[in-house]
Enzyme design. Sequence first.
Site: not given
Ligand code: AP5
Length: 211
Positions: A13, A87, A126, A159, A170
């Site tokens: 994402k 979410r 990552r 991270r 997660r």
């Molecule tokens: P990446 O692009 O970082 O994937 P992502 O889907 O953004 O993954 P996240 O781990 O950031 O999502 P998340 O939802 O767990 O965390 P968030 O920060 O939103 O890609 C991942 C890896 O793959 C990278 O190394 C990238 O380089 C690689 N990659 C990407 N695309 C690729 C491809 N096509 N091919 C190969 N490699 C690729 O949330 C973190 C925390 O915040 C949550 O756990 C929660 O505690 C809190 N939080 C955030 N939002 C909310 C909400 N709305 N409600 C409640 N709590 C929340």
Amino acid sequence: MRIVLLGPPGAGKGTQAQLLSEDKGFERFSTGDILRRHISENTPLGSRVKDYLIKGELVPDDILLQLVRNFLKEKNLSPILFDGFPRTLTQAKGLDGLLEEEGHPLDLVIFLDLPETEIIRRLNSRRICKRCGANYNLITQPPKVSGRCDRCGGLLIKREDDNTKAIRERLRAYRERTSPLYEYYERRGILIKVSGMGSPLQVYKRIIRFL
Ligand code: AP5
């Protein structure tokens, strides 16, 4: 235009949100990044949410809804990309209400689909820049100089929630509380499903066909 990027943790994402904002000028509402910024700047909100992020648990809905309310007040005239939000059903309904008030309902929800084995592989490899937050992957998107950010030279770190225990939590939170949103948006006829397999550019090309 208002778009939501939906999908499990690690589905890509953030990577796609960055491409879309650079290429198409979307303002990003990336809740993970916003919350991590509060934590690193030691704000009162940062100390409230820190434990949730470390454990991989969802932050309470009222906090997220307040963040989106503030964001929409500032950016309501721009095209917006919601990355990692909503979410939960409560967040989704809250967002609908706010967008209705401002007269710009959601146009599209892009669901990024990725098998769990690939999610775990990507999250374990990552790295992010400690200074500017840029995203890398030791296998698929390595930096030019080992351990250093291509953009700002900052140190690349793992991270805090990219460990086995937090990743498991997660994924559990995703299955129990976020996956029902798939049906919620599908019923409204605004959801498209895109495979997250392949390179970031291949995935991006699949997405922009729908814009
Ligand atoms: P990446 O692009 O970082 O994937 P992502 O889907 O953004 O993954 P996240 O781990 O950031 O999502 P998340 O939802 O767990 O965390 P968030 O920060 O939103 O890609 C991942 C890896 O793959 C990278 O190394 C990238 O380089 C690689 N990659 C990407 N695309 C690729 C491809 N096509 N091919 C190969 N490699 C690729 O949330 C973190 C925390 O915040 C949550 O756990 C929660 O505690 C809190 N939080 C955030 N939002 C909310 C909400 N709305 N409600 C409640 N709590 C929340």
